[in-house]
Design an enzyme around this catalytic site. Structure first.
Site, PDB file in Angstrom:
ATOM      1  N   GLU A 255       0.888  -1.172   0.000  1.00 24.04           N
ATOM      2  CA  GLU A 255       0.000   0.000   0.000  1.00 24.04           C
ATOM      3  C   GLU A 255       0.917   1.210   0.000  1.00 24.04           C
ATOM      4  OE1 GLU A 255      -3.228   0.188  -0.152  1.00 24.04           O
ATOM      5  OE2 GLU A 255      -3.866  -1.846   0.269  1.00 24.04           O
ATOM      6  N   CYS A 289      -2.366   8.967   2.552  1.00 25.96           N
ATOM      7  CA  CYS A 289      -2.029   8.541   1.193  1.00 25.96           C
ATOM      8  C   CYS A 289      -3.129   8.873   0.204  1.00 25.96           C
ATOM      9  CB  CYS A 289      -1.764   7.041   1.183  1.00 25.96           C
ATOM     10  SG  CYS A 289      -3.134   6.132   1.919  1.00 25.96           S
TER      11      CYS A 289
END
Ligand code: NAP
Length: 481
Positions: A255, A289
Protein backbone atom coordinates in the site's frame (compact mmCIF):
# COMPACT_ATOMS: atom_id res chain seq x y z
CA UNK A 1 2.19 12.01 31.76
CA UNK A 2 -0.87 10.81 29.88
CA UNK A 3 -4.01 10.56 32.03
CA UNK A 4 -5.18 7.10 30.95
CA UNK A 5 -8.04 5.20 32.57
CA UNK A 6 -5.87 2.10 32.11
CA UNK A 7 -2.20 3.17 32.39
CA UNK A 8 -1.03 -0.37 31.57
CA UNK A 9 -1.98 0.30 27.92
CA UNK A 10 1.08 2.56 27.68
CA UNK A 11 3.39 -0.38 27.09
CA UNK A 12 7.00 0.40 26.19
CA UNK A 13 8.49 -3.08 25.90
CA UNK A 14 8.62 -5.12 22.73
CA UNK A 15 5.98 -7.83 22.28
CA UNK A 16 7.91 -10.92 21.15
CA UNK A 17 6.04 -14.17 20.72
CA UNK A 18 3.56 -13.40 23.50
CA UNK A 19 6.07 -12.02 26.06
CA UNK A 20 6.82 -8.39 26.91
CA UNK A 21 10.58 -7.98 26.60
CA UNK A 22 12.65 -4.90 27.44
CA UNK A 23 15.73 -4.13 25.36
CA UNK A 24 18.68 -2.04 26.55
CA UNK A 25 18.53 0.43 23.68
CA UNK A 26 15.55 2.79 23.74
CA UNK A 27 13.64 4.82 21.14
CA UNK A 28 12.59 8.30 22.28
CA UNK A 29 8.95 8.79 21.30
CA UNK A 30 8.25 12.51 20.97
CA UNK A 31 5.00 14.42 20.98
CA UNK A 32 5.04 16.46 17.73
CA UNK A 33 3.25 19.41 19.39
CA UNK A 34 5.54 19.95 22.37
CA UNK A 35 8.61 18.16 21.04
CA UNK A 36 8.90 16.49 24.44
CA UNK A 37 9.78 12.83 24.92
CA UNK A 38 6.59 11.07 26.11
CA UNK A 39 7.98 7.53 26.32
CA UNK A 40 11.08 5.45 25.81
CA UNK A 41 10.38 2.25 23.95
CA UNK A 42 12.55 -0.84 23.52
CA UNK A 43 14.49 -0.66 20.26
CA UNK A 44 14.54 -4.10 18.62
CA UNK A 45 17.40 -5.38 16.49
CA UNK A 46 17.20 -7.60 13.40
CA UNK A 47 17.99 -10.57 15.69
CA UNK A 48 14.68 -9.93 17.48
CA UNK A 49 12.93 -10.32 14.14
CA UNK A 50 14.67 -13.68 13.66
CA UNK A 51 13.48 -14.79 17.11
CA UNK A 52 9.93 -13.56 16.51
CA UNK A 53 9.78 -15.31 13.12
CA UNK A 54 10.94 -18.59 14.73
CA UNK A 55 8.20 -18.30 17.37
CA UNK A 56 5.60 -17.37 14.74
CA UNK A 57 6.67 -20.27 12.56
CA UNK A 58 6.09 -22.68 15.46
CA UNK A 59 2.75 -21.12 16.46
CA UNK A 60 1.23 -20.63 13.01
CA UNK A 61 0.11 -24.23 12.28
CA UNK A 62 -1.59 -24.42 15.68
CA UNK A 63 -3.40 -21.13 15.03
CA UNK A 64 -4.38 -22.27 11.52
CA UNK A 65 -5.70 -25.55 12.89
CA UNK A 66 -8.30 -23.79 15.06
CA UNK A 67 -11.74 -23.59 13.56
CA UNK A 68 -12.63 -20.43 11.70
CA UNK A 69 -15.21 -19.83 14.41
CA UNK A 70 -12.54 -19.93 17.13
CA UNK A 71 -10.40 -17.39 15.28
CA UNK A 72 -13.50 -15.26 14.69
CA UNK A 73 -14.32 -15.37 18.41
CA UNK A 74 -10.84 -14.09 19.24
CA UNK A 75 -11.17 -11.25 16.71
CA UNK A 76 -14.56 -10.30 18.13
CA UNK A 77 -13.18 -10.21 21.71
CA UNK A 78 -10.22 -8.12 20.50
CA UNK A 79 -12.55 -5.73 18.67
CA UNK A 80 -14.68 -5.28 21.80
CA UNK A 81 -11.62 -4.50 23.93
CA UNK A 82 -10.40 -1.94 21.37
CA UNK A 83 -13.80 -0.21 21.39
CA UNK A 84 -14.02 -0.31 25.21
CA UNK A 85 -10.57 1.30 25.44
CA UNK A 86 -11.06 3.74 22.55
CA UNK A 87 -10.60 6.84 24.72
CA UNK A 88 -7.23 5.67 26.07
CA UNK A 89 -6.08 4.45 22.66
CA UNK A 90 -7.00 7.83 21.15
CA UNK A 91 -5.01 9.68 23.84
CA UNK A 92 -1.96 7.50 23.16
CA UNK A 93 -2.33 8.01 19.41
CA UNK A 94 -2.62 11.80 19.65
CA UNK A 95 0.30 11.96 22.06
CA UNK A 96 2.69 10.15 19.72
CA UNK A 97 1.41 11.33 16.34
CA UNK A 98 -0.17 14.73 16.97
CA UNK A 99 -3.48 14.41 15.11
CA UNK A 100 -6.48 16.05 16.84
CA UNK A 101 -8.08 13.86 19.52
CA UNK A 102 -11.39 13.61 17.62
CA UNK A 103 -9.55 12.34 14.54
CA UNK A 104 -7.57 9.90 16.69
CA UNK A 105 -10.80 8.51 18.16
CA UNK A 106 -12.24 8.11 14.65
CA UNK A 107 -9.10 6.26 13.63
CA UNK A 108 -9.45 3.83 16.55
CA UNK A 109 -13.04 3.03 15.56
CA UNK A 110 -12.08 2.84 11.88
CA UNK A 111 -9.32 0.33 12.75
CA UNK A 112 -11.74 -1.61 14.98
CA UNK A 113 -14.11 -1.78 11.99
CA UNK A 114 -11.53 -3.93 10.16
CA UNK A 115 -11.22 -6.25 13.15
CA UNK A 116 -15.00 -6.70 13.29
CA UNK A 117 -15.21 -7.16 9.52
CA UNK A 118 -12.56 -9.90 9.47
CA UNK A 119 -14.11 -11.60 12.51
CA UNK A 120 -17.09 -12.11 10.19
CA UNK A 121 -15.01 -12.85 7.10
CA UNK A 122 -12.94 -15.55 8.89
CA UNK A 123 -15.93 -17.89 8.54
CA UNK A 124 -16.25 -17.28 4.80
CA UNK A 125 -12.87 -18.41 3.48
CA UNK A 126 -14.59 -20.94 1.25
CA UNK A 127 -13.05 -23.50 -1.05
CA UNK A 128 -14.58 -24.53 -4.37
CA UNK A 129 -15.70 -27.71 -6.12
CA UNK A 130 -15.27 -27.39 -9.88
CA UNK A 131 -17.23 -29.14 -12.65
CA UNK A 132 -14.59 -31.68 -13.76
CA UNK A 133 -13.10 -32.03 -17.24
CA UNK A 134 -13.55 -35.86 -17.12
CA UNK A 135 -16.25 -38.06 -15.62
CA UNK A 136 -13.73 -39.93 -13.45
CA UNK A 137 -12.23 -36.79 -11.94
CA UNK A 138 -13.26 -34.54 -9.05
CA UNK A 139 -11.63 -31.11 -8.72
CA UNK A 140 -11.33 -29.07 -5.54
CA UNK A 141 -9.79 -25.71 -4.65
CA UNK A 142 -8.61 -25.15 -1.07
CA UNK A 143 -7.80 -21.71 0.32
CA UNK A 144 -5.09 -22.00 2.97
CA UNK A 145 -3.16 -19.44 5.04
CA UNK A 146 0.07 -18.21 3.40
CA UNK A 147 2.02 -18.80 6.63
CA UNK A 148 4.03 -16.28 8.65
CA UNK A 149 3.50 -12.66 7.58
CA UNK A 150 5.84 -9.69 8.13
CA UNK A 151 3.93 -6.39 8.46
CA UNK A 152 5.56 -2.96 8.20
CA UNK A 153 3.46 0.15 8.86
CA UNK A 154 3.84 3.96 8.71
CA UNK A 155 3.29 6.68 11.31
CA UNK A 156 0.33 8.51 9.77
CA UNK A 157 -2.33 6.04 11.01
CA UNK A 158 -0.51 4.31 13.89
CA UNK A 159 -3.54 2.22 14.85
CA UNK A 160 -5.54 1.65 11.66
CA UNK A 161 -2.68 0.70 9.34
CA UNK A 162 -1.61 -2.17 11.59
CA UNK A 163 -5.20 -3.22 12.39
CA UNK A 164 -5.90 -3.42 8.64
CA UNK A 165 -3.11 -6.00 8.29
CA UNK A 166 -3.40 -7.98 11.52
CA UNK A 167 -7.15 -8.58 11.26
CA UNK A 168 -7.26 -10.32 7.84
CA UNK A 169 -3.97 -12.15 8.46
CA UNK A 170 -5.15 -13.58 11.79
CA UNK A 171 -8.59 -14.37 10.35
CA UNK A 172 -6.94 -16.38 7.56
CA UNK A 173 -4.83 -18.39 10.03
CA UNK A 174 -1.49 -16.60 9.59
CA UNK A 175 0.91 -15.58 12.36
CA UNK A 176 2.32 -12.04 12.14
CA UNK A 177 5.56 -10.28 13.03
CA UNK A 178 4.93 -6.51 12.82
CA UNK A 179 7.25 -3.52 12.77
CA UNK A 180 5.49 -0.18 13.37
CA UNK A 181 7.04 3.16 12.41
CA UNK A 182 9.77 4.26 14.82
CA UNK A 183 7.95 7.58 15.46
CA UNK A 184 4.71 5.90 16.60
CA UNK A 185 5.22 2.49 18.25
CA UNK A 186 2.91 3.04 21.25
CA UNK A 187 -0.43 2.59 19.47
CA UNK A 188 0.59 -0.75 18.00
CA UNK A 189 1.98 -2.01 21.33
CA UNK A 190 -1.35 -1.08 22.99
CA UNK A 191 -3.15 -3.09 20.29
CA UNK A 192 -0.82 -6.01 21.05
CA UNK A 193 -1.66 -5.72 24.76
CA UNK A 194 -5.38 -5.92 23.96
CA UNK A 195 -4.84 -8.86 21.59
CA UNK A 196 -3.09 -10.71 24.40
CA UNK A 197 -5.96 -9.92 26.78
CA UNK A 198 -8.41 -11.19 24.16
CA UNK A 199 -6.67 -14.56 24.33
CA UNK A 200 -4.34 -14.66 21.32
CA UNK A 201 -2.04 -17.68 21.76
CA UNK A 202 1.66 -16.99 22.44
CA UNK A 203 3.82 -16.75 19.33
CA UNK A 204 1.04 -15.81 16.89
CA UNK A 205 1.80 -12.09 17.09
CA UNK A 206 4.97 -10.09 17.71
CA UNK A 207 5.32 -6.31 17.60
CA UNK A 208 8.85 -5.00 17.25
CA UNK A 209 9.49 -1.28 17.62
CA UNK A 210 12.81 -0.54 15.95
CA UNK A 211 15.00 2.16 14.52
CA UNK A 212 16.65 -0.47 12.31
CA UNK A 213 13.95 -0.55 9.63
CA UNK A 214 16.46 -1.63 7.02
CA UNK A 215 17.75 -4.55 9.11
CA UNK A 216 14.27 -5.78 9.99
CA UNK A 217 13.11 -5.36 6.39
CA UNK A 218 16.06 -7.41 5.17
CA UNK A 219 15.35 -10.14 7.70
CA UNK A 220 11.70 -10.26 6.57
CA UNK A 221 12.86 -10.60 2.95
CA UNK A 222 15.64 -13.14 3.56
CA UNK A 223 14.17 -15.43 6.22
CA UNK A 224 12.51 -18.35 4.39
CA UNK A 225 10.18 -19.06 7.34
CA UNK A 226 8.42 -15.77 6.61
CA UNK A 227 6.26 -16.26 3.52
CA UNK A 228 4.72 -12.91 2.89
CA UNK A 229 5.31 -9.20 3.49
CA UNK A 230 2.53 -6.67 3.85
CA UNK A 231 3.87 -3.11 3.71
CA UNK A 232 2.25 0.31 3.93
CA UNK A 233 4.47 3.30 3.29
CA UNK A 234 6.30 5.17 0.58
CA UNK A 235 6.69 3.92 -2.98
CA UNK A 236 10.47 4.16 -2.60
CA UNK A 237 10.59 1.73 0.32
CA UNK A 238 8.04 -0.46 -1.49
CA UNK A 239 10.49 -0.71 -4.41
CA UNK A 240 13.34 -1.67 -2.04
CA UNK A 241 11.25 -4.42 -0.44
CA UNK A 242 10.10 -5.73 -3.81
CA UNK A 243 13.69 -5.97 -5.02
CA UNK A 244 14.85 -7.63 -1.80
CA UNK A 245 11.94 -10.08 -1.81
CA UNK A 246 12.72 -11.19 -5.36
CA UNK A 247 15.40 -13.58 -4.08
CA UNK A 248 12.74 -15.83 -2.54
CA UNK A 249 9.82 -14.88 -4.83
CA UNK A 250 8.14 -13.76 -1.61
CA UNK A 251 4.51 -12.69 -1.73
CA UNK A 252 3.97 -8.96 -1.29
CA UNK A 253 1.09 -6.64 -0.50
CA UNK A 254 2.11 -3.01 -1.00
CA UNK A 255 0.00 0.00 0.00
CA UNK A 256 2.14 2.86 -1.31
CA UNK A 257 2.06 6.56 -2.06
CA UNK A 258 -0.51 8.50 -4.04
CA UNK A 259 -1.00 11.75 -5.96
CA UNK A 260 -4.77 12.11 -5.87
CA UNK A 261 -6.57 14.39 -8.33
CA UNK A 262 -9.71 16.17 -7.07
CA UNK A 263 -11.77 17.25 -10.09
CA UNK A 264 -14.55 19.83 -9.93
CA UNK A 265 -16.72 20.21 -13.05
CA UNK A 266 -18.80 23.32 -13.73
CA UNK A 267 -22.11 21.62 -12.88
CA UNK A 268 -20.93 20.55 -9.39
CA UNK A 269 -22.47 21.68 -6.12
CA UNK A 270 -19.66 24.09 -5.21
CA UNK A 271 -20.33 24.16 -1.47
CA UNK A 272 -20.31 20.37 -1.32
CA UNK A 273 -17.14 20.30 -3.44
CA UNK A 274 -15.38 22.74 -1.10
CA UNK A 275 -16.44 20.72 1.93
CA UNK A 276 -15.26 17.47 0.32
CA UNK A 277 -12.01 19.13 -0.69
CA UNK A 278 -11.36 20.31 2.88
CA UNK A 279 -12.02 16.80 4.21
CA UNK A 280 -9.91 15.08 1.61
CA UNK A 281 -7.06 17.61 1.59
CA UNK A 282 -6.70 18.66 5.21
CA UNK A 283 -7.62 15.54 7.22
CA UNK A 284 -4.59 14.48 9.24
CA UNK A 285 -2.94 17.78 8.16
CA UNK A 286 -2.72 16.42 4.63
CA UNK A 287 -0.70 13.42 5.77
CA UNK A 288 -2.76 10.59 4.28
CA UNK A 289 -2.03 8.54 1.19
CA UNK A 290 -5.50 9.28 -0.22
CA UNK A 291 -5.24 13.02 0.45
CA UNK A 292 -6.03 15.26 -2.50
CA UNK A 293 -2.75 16.45 -3.99
CA UNK A 294 -3.93 18.22 -7.18
CA UNK A 295 -7.24 20.10 -7.35
CA UNK A 296 -8.52 20.54 -10.93
CA UNK A 297 -11.28 23.13 -11.35
CA UNK A 298 -13.12 23.87 -14.60
CA UNK A 299 -12.59 27.39 -16.04
CA UNK A 300 -16.05 28.85 -15.62
CA UNK A 301 -16.30 28.09 -11.88
CA UNK A 302 -12.61 28.39 -11.03
CA UNK A 303 -12.74 31.79 -9.32
CA UNK A 304 -15.94 31.05 -7.40
CA UNK A 305 -14.54 27.74 -6.15
CA UNK A 306 -11.21 29.28 -5.15
CA UNK A 307 -12.91 32.11 -3.23
CA UNK A 308 -15.03 29.63 -1.27
CA UNK A 309 -12.04 27.36 -0.67
CA UNK A 310 -9.83 30.19 0.62
CA UNK A 311 -12.60 31.38 2.95
CA UNK A 312 -13.04 27.85 4.34
CA UNK A 313 -9.30 27.22 4.71
CA UNK A 314 -8.76 30.47 6.59
CA UNK A 315 -11.28 29.27 9.21
CA UNK A 316 -9.38 26.05 9.99
CA UNK A 317 -8.00 26.19 13.53
CA UNK A 318 -4.35 25.28 13.73
CA UNK A 319 -1.24 25.98 15.77
CA UNK A 320 -0.52 25.02 19.36
CA UNK A 321 -4.08 25.53 20.69
CA UNK A 322 -6.00 22.87 22.65
CA UNK A 323 -8.73 22.33 20.05
CA UNK A 324 -6.69 22.48 16.85
CA UNK A 325 -8.31 20.97 13.76
CA UNK A 326 -5.12 20.83 11.71
CA UNK A 327 -2.37 19.11 13.65
CA UNK A 328 1.39 19.40 13.38
CA UNK A 329 3.48 17.70 10.72
CA UNK A 330 5.35 14.62 11.83
CA UNK A 331 8.93 15.88 11.46
CA UNK A 332 11.32 18.62 10.36
CA UNK A 333 11.80 16.70 7.10
CA UNK A 334 8.04 16.82 6.46
CA UNK A 335 8.02 20.60 7.03
CA UNK A 336 11.01 21.06 4.74
CA UNK A 337 9.22 19.14 1.95
CA UNK A 338 6.10 21.28 2.24
CA UNK A 339 8.18 24.49 2.29
CA UNK A 340 10.09 23.32 -0.79
CA UNK A 341 6.83 22.63 -2.64
CA UNK A 342 5.49 26.11 -1.85
CA UNK A 343 8.77 27.77 -2.89
CA UNK A 344 8.98 25.75 -6.12
CA UNK A 345 5.37 26.54 -7.08
CA UNK A 346 5.72 30.26 -6.30
CA UNK A 347 9.02 30.50 -8.21
CA UNK A 348 7.27 29.00 -11.26
CA UNK A 349 4.31 31.38 -11.20
CA UNK A 350 1.79 30.03 -8.67
CA UNK A 351 -0.23 32.50 -6.60
CA UNK A 352 -0.19 32.07 -2.82
CA UNK A 353 -3.78 32.74 -1.71
CA UNK A 354 -3.39 31.97 2.00
CA UNK A 355 -1.00 30.24 4.39
CA UNK A 356 2.40 29.27 3.05
CA UNK A 357 4.27 29.73 6.30
CA UNK A 358 5.53 27.63 9.15
CA UNK A 359 3.83 28.33 12.48
CA UNK A 360 5.15 27.54 15.96
CA UNK A 361 6.56 24.04 16.57
CA UNK A 362 5.83 21.63 13.74
CA UNK A 363 2.60 23.29 12.60
CA UNK A 364 2.26 24.61 9.05
CA UNK A 365 -0.44 27.09 8.04
CA UNK A 366 -3.16 25.57 5.82
CA UNK A 367 -2.27 26.85 2.36
CA UNK A 368 -4.01 27.49 -0.95
CA UNK A 369 -2.00 27.94 -4.16
CA UNK A 370 -3.58 28.75 -7.54
CA UNK A 371 -2.34 29.01 -11.14
CA UNK A 372 -0.60 25.66 -10.68
CA UNK A 373 0.93 23.96 -13.74
CA UNK A 374 2.28 20.55 -14.63
CA UNK A 375 5.85 21.90 -14.40
CA UNK A 376 5.67 22.35 -10.65
CA UNK A 377 6.95 19.68 -8.24
CA UNK A 378 3.53 19.28 -6.61
CA UNK A 379 2.07 18.00 -9.87
CA UNK A 380 4.24 14.89 -9.72
CA UNK A 381 5.14 14.50 -6.00
CA UNK A 382 3.06 13.79 -2.92
CA UNK A 383 3.23 16.86 -0.62
CA UNK A 384 1.98 15.05 2.49
CA UNK A 385 1.06 18.36 4.10
CA UNK A 386 -1.69 21.00 4.27
CA UNK A 387 -1.17 22.44 0.76
CA UNK A 388 -4.20 22.83 -1.53
CA UNK A 389 -2.87 23.29 -5.08
CA UNK A 390 -5.45 24.43 -7.65
CA UNK A 391 -5.03 23.80 -11.39
CA UNK A 392 -7.43 25.08 -14.11
CA UNK A 393 -8.88 22.92 -16.84
CA UNK A 394 -11.27 23.35 -19.78
CA UNK A 395 -12.38 19.94 -21.05
CA UNK A 396 -13.11 16.49 -19.67
CA UNK A 397 -10.54 14.96 -22.01
CA UNK A 398 -7.86 17.37 -20.80
CA UNK A 399 -8.53 16.73 -17.10
CA UNK A 400 -8.57 12.94 -17.54
CA UNK A 401 -5.18 13.11 -19.25
CA UNK A 402 -3.73 15.38 -16.52
CA UNK A 403 -5.18 13.24 -13.69
CA UNK A 404 -3.67 10.08 -15.14
CA UNK A 405 -0.31 11.68 -15.91
CA UNK A 406 1.37 10.27 -12.80
CA UNK A 407 3.22 7.12 -11.81
CA UNK A 408 0.76 6.81 -8.90
CA UNK A 409 -2.78 5.42 -9.01
CA UNK A 410 -4.32 5.37 -5.54
CA UNK A 411 -7.32 7.67 -4.93
CA UNK A 412 -9.17 10.19 -7.12
CA UNK A 413 -12.22 12.39 -6.61
CA UNK A 414 -14.81 13.84 -9.00
CA UNK A 415 -17.54 16.38 -8.38
CA UNK A 416 -20.27 16.62 -11.02
CA UNK A 417 -24.05 16.08 -11.25
CA UNK A 418 -23.97 14.57 -14.75
CA UNK A 419 -24.59 10.82 -14.47
CA UNK A 420 -23.08 10.08 -17.89
CA UNK A 421 -19.94 11.94 -16.95
CA UNK A 422 -19.76 10.13 -13.60
CA UNK A 423 -19.65 6.78 -15.43
CA UNK A 424 -17.10 8.02 -17.95
CA UNK A 425 -14.85 9.39 -15.20
CA UNK A 426 -15.12 6.26 -12.99
CA UNK A 427 -13.96 4.21 -15.94
CA UNK A 428 -11.30 6.60 -17.28
CA UNK A 429 -9.44 7.49 -14.08
CA UNK A 430 -6.37 5.27 -13.62
CA UNK A 431 -6.63 5.15 -9.84
CA UNK A 432 -7.62 2.24 -7.59
CA UNK A 433 -10.36 4.27 -5.89
CA UNK A 434 -12.76 6.97 -7.12
CA UNK A 435 -14.79 9.20 -4.81
CA UNK A 436 -17.82 10.65 -6.61
CA UNK A 437 -19.23 13.75 -4.93
CA UNK A 438 -17.45 12.79 -1.70
CA UNK A 439 -14.00 13.39 -0.26
CA UNK A 440 -14.13 10.50 2.20
CA UNK A 441 -13.93 6.98 0.77
CA UNK A 442 -12.17 4.69 3.29
CA UNK A 443 -14.21 1.93 4.92
CA UNK A 444 -13.57 -1.66 5.96
CA UNK A 445 -16.43 -2.70 3.66
CA UNK A 446 -14.57 -1.75 0.45
CA UNK A 447 -11.30 -2.84 -1.18
CA UNK A 448 -8.71 -0.14 -0.41
CA UNK A 449 -5.63 -0.06 -2.61
CA UNK A 450 -3.83 1.28 -5.61
CA UNK A 451 -2.81 0.51 -9.17
CA UNK A 452 0.37 1.52 -11.04
CA UNK A 453 3.13 2.43 -8.55
CA UNK A 454 0.65 2.88 -5.70
CA UNK A 455 0.84 -0.80 -4.92
CA UNK A 456 -0.33 -4.38 -5.04
CA UNK A 457 -3.20 -6.05 -3.21
CA UNK A 458 -6.20 -4.71 -1.32
CA UNK A 459 -7.10 -4.10 2.32
CA UNK A 460 -10.71 -4.35 3.50
CA UNK A 461 -13.76 -6.09 2.04
CA UNK A 462 -13.92 -9.78 1.13
CA UNK A 463 -11.04 -9.15 -1.29
CA UNK A 464 -8.66 -8.25 1.56
CA UNK A 465 -8.50 -11.83 2.76
CA UNK A 466 -7.09 -12.93 -0.61
CA UNK A 467 -3.74 -11.33 0.25
CA UNK A 468 -3.32 -13.87 3.08
CA UNK A 469 -4.41 -17.14 1.44
CA UNK A 470 -2.88 -19.47 -1.11
CA UNK A 471 -5.04 -21.42 -3.54
CA UNK A 472 -4.40 -25.14 -3.67
CA UNK A 473 -5.95 -27.25 -6.42
CA UNK A 474 -6.62 -30.94 -5.78
CA UNK A 475 -7.46 -33.30 -8.63
CA UNK A 476 -9.00 -36.60 -7.48
CA UNK A 477 -9.53 -39.66 -9.65
CA UNK A 478 -12.53 -41.80 -8.70
CA UNK A 479 -14.28 -44.85 -10.05
CA UNK A 480 -17.45 -43.41 -11.62
CA UNK A 481 -19.31 -46.79 -11.46
P1 NAP B 1 8.20 5.07 4.77
O1 NAP B 1 9.37 5.93 4.97
O2 NAP B 1 8.16 4.22 3.57
O3 NAP B 1 8.05 4.22 6.11
C1 NAP B 1 7.02 3.27 6.27
C2 NAP B 1 7.52 2.13 7.13
O4 NAP B 1 8.61 1.50 6.46
C3 NAP B 1 8.07 2.57 8.49
O5 NAP B 1 7.78 1.57 9.44
C4 NAP B 1 9.56 2.63 8.22
O6 NAP B 1 10.34 2.49 9.39
C5 NAP B 1 9.74 1.45 7.32
N1 NAP B 1 10.95 1.47 6.50
C6 NAP B 1 11.70 2.51 6.11
N2 NAP B 1 12.74 2.09 5.36
C7 NAP B 1 12.64 0.74 5.28
C8 NAP B 1 13.43 -0.28 4.65
N3 NAP B 1 14.52 0.00 3.93
N4 NAP B 1 13.03 -1.56 4.78
C9 NAP B 1 11.93 -1.87 5.49
N5 NAP B 1 11.15 -0.95 6.12
C10 NAP B 1 11.50 0.34 6.00
O7 NAP B 1 6.84 5.92 4.69
P2 NAP B 1 6.39 7.11 5.63
O8 NAP B 1 7.00 8.36 5.15
O9 NAP B 1 6.59 6.75 7.05
O10 NAP B 1 4.83 7.07 5.34
C11 NAP B 1 4.25 7.88 4.40
C12 NAP B 1 4.05 7.16 3.08
O11 NAP B 1 3.16 6.07 3.28
C13 NAP B 1 3.39 8.04 2.04
O12 NAP B 1 3.98 7.86 0.79
C14 NAP B 1 1.96 7.54 2.04
O13 NAP B 1 1.28 7.82 0.83
C15 NAP B 1 2.14 6.09 2.29
N6 NAP B 1 0.91 5.49 2.81
C16 NAP B 1 0.21 4.66 2.00
C17 NAP B 1 -1.00 4.11 2.45
C18 NAP B 1 -1.82 3.21 1.56
O14 NAP B 1 -2.69 2.53 2.08
N7 NAP B 1 -1.59 3.17 0.26
C19 NAP B 1 -1.46 4.39 3.74
C20 NAP B 1 -0.70 5.25 4.54
C21 NAP B 1 0.48 5.78 4.06
P3 NAP B 1 10.87 3.80 10.19
O15 NAP B 1 9.67 4.47 10.72
O16 NAP B 1 11.74 3.28 11.24
O17 NAP B 1 11.59 4.63 9.16
Amino acid sequence: MLQLQDPSLLETRAFIGGAWIARDTQIDVRNPVSGRVIAQVSDCAAADATLAIDLAYAAQPVWAALTAGERADFLRRWHDLVVQNADDLALILTAEMGKPLAEARSEILYGAGYIAWYAEEARRIYGEILPPHRSDMRLLVLRQPVGVVGAITPWNFPNAMIARKLAPALAAGCAVVAKPAAETPLSSLALGMLAMRAGLPAGVLSILPSTDAQGIGQEFCQNPKLRKISFTGSTNVGRILMAQAAGQIKKLSLELGGNAPFIVFDDADLDAAVQGCIQSKFRNAGQTCVCTNRIYVQDSIHDAFVNKLVTAVKKLRTGDVPDYEIGPLISEAAIAKVQAHVADACAKGAQLRCGGTRLEGQFFAPTVLTEMTGLMDMSSQESFGPLAAVFRFSTEKEVVAASNDTEFGLASYVYTKDMNRIWRMMEALEHGMVGVNTGLISTEVAPFGGIKQSGLGREGSRHGIEDYVDLKYACMRIDPQ
